[in-house]
Scaffold this motif. Structure first.
Motif, PDB file in Angstrom:
ATOM      1  N   SER A 150      34.949  38.070  42.454  1.00 16.48           N
ATOM      2  CA  SER A 150      35.003  39.553  42.217  1.00 16.48           C
ATOM      3  C   SER A 150      34.623  39.855  40.464  1.00 16.48           C
ATOM      4  N   TRP A 153      31.651  41.909  39.427  1.00 16.09           N
ATOM      5  CA  TRP A 153      31.424  43.167  39.116  1.00 16.09           C
ATOM      6  C   TRP A 153      31.786  43.556  37.816  1.00 16.09           C
ATOM      7  N   ILE A 160      34.829  48.723  38.792  1.00 17.01           N
ATOM      8  CA  ILE A 160      36.162  48.155  38.649  1.00 17.01           C
ATOM      9  C   ILE A 160      37.352  48.773  38.414  1.00 17.01           C
ATOM     10  N   VAL A 162      38.643  50.463  40.570  1.00 15.29           N
ATOM     11  CA  VAL A 162      39.591  50.274  41.793  1.00 15.29           C
ATOM     12  C   VAL A 162      40.664  49.366  41.587  1.00 15.29           C
ATOM     13  N   LEU A 163      40.365  48.565  40.659  1.00 13.67           N
ATOM     14  CA  LEU A 163      41.386  47.430  40.243  1.00 13.67           C
ATOM     15  C   LEU A 163      42.864  48.383  39.930  1.00 13.67           C
ATOM     16  N   THR A 168      42.955  42.488  41.302  1.00 14.96           N
ATOM     17  CA  THR A 168      41.710  41.580  41.353  1.00 14.96           C
ATOM     18  C   THR A 168      41.712  40.715  42.830  1.00 14.96           C
ATOM     19  N   PHE A 171      40.518  43.044  45.548  1.00 13.25           N
ATOM     20  CA  PHE A 171      38.797  43.251  45.031  1.00 13.25           C
ATOM     21  C   PHE A 171      38.302  42.171  45.574  1.00 13.25           C
ATOM     22  N   SER A 175      35.096  41.758  48.064  1.00 11.07           N
ATOM     23  CA  SER A 175      33.891  41.422  47.476  1.00 11.07           C
ATOM     24  C   SER A 175      33.208  40.307  48.210  1.00 11.07           C
ATOM     25  N   ASN A 208      32.314  53.446  45.896  1.00 11.72           N
ATOM     26  CA  ASN A 208      33.016  52.736  45.046  1.00 11.72           C
ATOM     27  C   ASN A 208      32.728  53.361  43.411  1.00 11.72           C
ATOM     28  N   GLU A 435      43.767  46.866  35.519  1.00  9.48           N
ATOM     29  CA  GLU A 435      45.085  46.597  36.440  1.00  9.48           C
ATOM     30  C   GLU A 435      46.290  47.047  35.992  1.00  9.48           C
TER      31      GLU A 435
END
Length: 512
Positions: A150, A153, A160, A162-163, A168, A171, A175, A208, A435
């Motif tokens: 992942s 990306w 990223i 979406v983290l 991770t 994700f 991925s 995304n 994150e």
């Protein structure tokens, strides 16, 4: 299937795995993963159709994993070039570490060999299995979660975001799923399926990306002007970080790079391992240096070697300390996650008899710290301390801490020279910032030091092998990220739902 053909496929998978490593930073050739992972999964299905032995499935995964890790982690061996006693271990590091990590890929394939089928359900099963074993790689035997696929990306800040919601590991699961999507249309080539897969892929990737763009655009920050941060990168030769005379000289270099306004509240951040000869309790001997250059408005964060007597035993810790302008320790954190062979020797009593020692200077192994709590500064600000590769553990940062405003990560990446290692390490910090939704202040000796915003943007950084400093003011995200609240429970829940979904689909297909 003949032994010759099997050997050829194993070799081909080694090359595929190696090629996939170029999707990672600093190269970020992410498109190769759609080829390599799809071919990887296709060959697994092919072995099932040819009724290969169970052991062959393990070596399918192992070969791909070995190529991937051998190509992306070769730089670890550079840390063995500083001590002549350890140079004989260079081939072991280059060849042996990938073997240990590739076992998880082999186990991921053999675990699902009875479920192999050329359909989308198996694509989901494969993604579940590999992501679970990648998670296990990050927690078993001290854990080494470096270079999850992942991280490919990392070139796109939008992709990223979406983290903040899934982290991770989740994700990584998605991925693997999309990278492998063309497995069922490769041979014979099926253009209809390629179009369907491409359409699905386009929708997912664009969605995304746009989602990330919206998140970045609508993110609100609070500027914190009360305290200034100064990140220092001294660029000191690794060999000259050991010894009392070097320590004095290095301290002067650090202070010269740390010029600050005596009337302005400032936190100065120095790298890991800058004070290795002097017990932190005895740092008052540098009081004159500190008094001359710093005031009561200043605090210094620095990495030290910290001896502690327990009974008849002396434990050594790799620590982060906070010093005031009298060179007095006002806070200390002892590193918990230690690097195997770098900071401690597993089975030390046995291996020490063979002359093995840890890579970092000094003979004895470091001990692991007991807890990780936030460190408070200037009454109303707090940070989470992380040393070196403690930053790589997604969902396992907080430990005993309750709340903190930002993360300080001090490191010594000079062990890895001009390789791709420091680039990969910085990327891990970027992912943690997104994150957790907090800024990260990162100080390293020879690079790459950086200030990373809560959305993962590198606001400022210093190049490899250059000295310098970064002056900054912190800004914080309004509110908390979903992942910072639930952490890896999101991954557990995602995998649980995916397994339930697979069971339901298989049952439906069977009844249908």
């Amino acid at each position: 299937m003949s032994k010759k053909n099997i050997f050829f496929i194993y070799t081909f998978l080694l090359l595929l795995g190696s090629l996939s490593s170029f999707s990672l930073p600093p190269y970020n050739l992410i498109f190769v993963n759609f080829i390599t992972y799809s071919l990887f999964l296709y060959l697994i299905v092919l072995f099932k159709e040819k009724k290969a032995k169970i052991s062959n499935f393990f070596f399918l995964g192992f070969a791909f994993g070995y190529g991937y890790f051998a190509s992306s982690l070769y730089w670890v061996s550079h840390s063995l070039t500083f001590d002549k006693q350890l140079t004989f271990l260079i081939p072991v590091a280059i060849l042996g570490l990938p073997i240990l990590l590739a076992i998880f890929y082999g186990a991921a394939v053999i675990a699902i060999h009875s479920l192999i089928k050329k359909d989308y359900i198996f694509l989901l099963i494969f993604s579940i299995s590999l992501s679970i074993f990648e998670y296990l790689r990050g927690i078993l035997f001290t854990g080494f979660s470096w270079n999850l696929i992942s991280y490919s990306w990392s070139f796109s800040l939008e992709n990223i975001q979406v983290l903040k919601f899934i982290g991770t590991y989740t994700f990584n699961f998605f991925s693997i799923l999309i990278f492998s999507i063309y497995f069922n249309s490769l041979w014979p080539v099926q253009f209809k399926k390629i179009l369907i897969n491409s359409a699905f892929l386009f929708i997912v990737l664009i969605s995304n990306y746009l989602f990330g763009k919206i998140i970045i655009k609508n993110t609100e920050f609070n500027q914190y002007n009360d305290i200034k941060i100064k990140i220092v990168q001294p660029n000191i030769d690794i060999a000259k970080t050991w010894g009392t005379e070097n320590e004095n000289r290095n301290l002067i270099s650090l202070i010269n790079l740390s010029k600050v306004n005596k009337d302005e509240k400032t936190l100065i951040v120095w790298p890991e391992g800058m004070i290795q000869q002097t017990n932190p309790k005895d740092l008052y001997k540098y009081k004159e240096y500190f008094n001359k250059n710093f005031s009561k408005n200043h605090l210094v964060v620095v990495g030290v070697t910290n001896p502690s007597i327990s009974g008849n035993k002396i434990n050594f810790y790799n620590s982060l300390v906070v010093l005031n302008n009298n060179a007095e320790v006002v806070n200390v954190y002892n590193k918990i996650k230690l690097v195997p062979f770098g900071e401690f020797i597993p089975f030390e009593n046995l291996l020490a008899k063979w002359g093995l020692k840890k890579i970092t200077f000094g003979y004895s192994s470091f001990s692991s710290g007991a807890e990780r709590k936030e460190i408070k500064l200037f009454n109303n600000l707090s940070f989470l301390p992380l040393l070196c590769y403690e930053i790589i553990y997604s969902g396992d940062l907080k430990r005993d801490s309750k709340d903190y405003n930002f993360i300080i990560n001090v490191s010594e990446d000079g062990w890895f020279g001009d390789s791709i290692g420091p680039h990969q390490h910085l990327t891990q910090a970027v992912f943690r910032a997104v994150e957790q939704g907090v800024p990260i202040v990162r100080s390293t000796n020879k690079g790459m030091s950086a200030y990373i915003s809560p959305n993962g943007k590198i606001i400022n950084s210093l190049e490899l092998n250059k000295s310098g400093f970064i002056d900054l003011k912190l800004f914080f995200l309004k509110g908390k990220t979903l992942f910072s609240l639930l952490e890896n429970y999101i991954f557990y829940f995602t995998i649980f739902l995916s397994i339930i979904f697979v069971i339901a689909l298989r049952k439906f297909n069977k009844n249908g």
